[in-house]
Design an enzyme around this catalytic site. Structure first.
Site, PDB file in Angstrom:
ATOM      1  N   SER A 144       0.832  -1.199   0.000  1.00  0.00           N
ATOM      2  CA  SER A 144       0.000   0.000   0.000  1.00  0.00           C
ATOM      3  C   SER A 144       0.878   1.265   0.000  1.00  0.00           C
ATOM      4  O   SER A 144       1.594   1.506  -0.963  1.00  0.00           O
ATOM      5  CB  SER A 144      -0.956  -0.041   1.187  1.00  0.00           C
ATOM      6  OG  SER A 144      -1.910   0.973   1.102  1.00  0.00           O
ATOM      7  N   GLU A 149      -5.769  -5.583  -6.136  1.00  0.00           N
ATOM      8  CA  GLU A 149      -5.598  -6.330  -4.898  1.00  0.00           C
ATOM      9  C   GLU A 149      -5.221  -7.783  -5.195  1.00  0.00           C
ATOM     10  O   GLU A 149      -5.870  -8.432  -6.024  1.00  0.00           O
ATOM     11  CB  GLU A 149      -6.888  -6.300  -4.074  1.00  0.00           C
ATOM     12  CG  GLU A 149      -7.404  -4.893  -3.787  1.00  0.00           C
ATOM     13  CD  GLU A 149      -6.467  -4.081  -2.916  1.00  0.00           C
ATOM     14  OE1 GLU A 149      -5.358  -3.748  -3.374  1.00  0.00           O
ATOM     15  OE2 GLU A 149      -6.846  -3.771  -1.775  1.00  0.00           O
TER      16      GLU A 149
END
Length: 235
Positions: free
Chosen positions: A122, A194
């Site tokens: 992230s 993701e």
């Protein structure tokens, strides 16, 4: 020689923290006994100790001990002596501000480029690109510079989301925002979905994971990249 994992996220839906990456990390950190964790993407009020404890629990599954960089009096020295480094998620503006404030951004770049194994998820992945200009985060603080570590010769957009067909949401899509970025910047942007990550070994950059990624280049139509794609010549 760089040895870097750049992952879109730390946690998949219905999964535990770092679970989906642990088999890869066991190999990536094969000879590592102790890992240095950088928790700066979370405000200090959200305890760095608690964040480090969460990371420790995950890495204990592959027999690696974790120490937070905030536990050391000299963070530069901690980086220089680290067997391996992990920068976790949170807010990229805050993370980059803290890396500059603690004067460790150059040291971090140097030790990783010299071969210290690195993992970013992230916000910790955002900083692996040329700049943090394609983060999804709100500017809660103002860093001295948007320039980041340049472990890959392009920008990263973690948590990349495609437009949802039939959605009535009228706000900007990720694609719209990346196109806006390209009005003022020339470097490619990789939208990491993701469950996808990049493996960087030396100069070789390979897309890994179960999903494709979306590549944006200025004045070109975006393209889908399959798992296993080589991005080494992208610039």
């Amino acid at each position: 020689m760089k040895k870097v994992i750049i992952a879109s996220t730390s946690t998949l839906h219905n999964g535990n923290y770092l679970d989906y990456l642990l088999p890869t990390l066991k190999n990536h950190f094969e000879k590592v006994k102790t890992l240095l964790f950088i928790p700066y993407a979370r405000p200090s009020g959200i305890s760095h100790d608690d964040y480090t404890r969460k990371v420790s629990e995950a890495f204990a599954q592959i027999n690696i001990t974790v120490k937070g960089i905030h536990e050391f009096e000299n963070p530069k020295e901690a980086l220089q002596n680290a067997e391996a480094i992990f920068t976790g998620g949170g807010n990229t503006f805050l993370l980059v501000t803290q890396l500059y404030k603690t004067e460790i951004i150059e040291t971090l770049e140097k030790v990783v480029k010299n071969g210290t194994p690195y993992l970013g998820t992230s916000a910790g992945s955002n900083i692996c690109g040329l700049t943090m200009g394609t983060t999804n985060d709100m500017p809660i603080v103002y860093p001295p510079s948007f320039n980041t570590l340049g472990f890959v010769p392009f920008n990263i957009n973690p948590h990349y989301l495609d437009p949802i067909e039939g959605s009535t949401h009228m706000g900007e899509t990720r694609e719209t925002r990346i196109n806006e970025f390209h009005h003022f910047n020339s470097q490619p942007v990789l939208g990491l979905r993701e469950g996808s990550w990049l493996e960087v070994i030396g100069q070789k950059i390979t897309l890994k994971g179960d999903l494709t990624a979306r590549l944006f280049q200025k004045n070109e139509t975006p393209v889908e990249l399959e798992t296993g794609s080589d991005l080494s010549n992208l610039n």
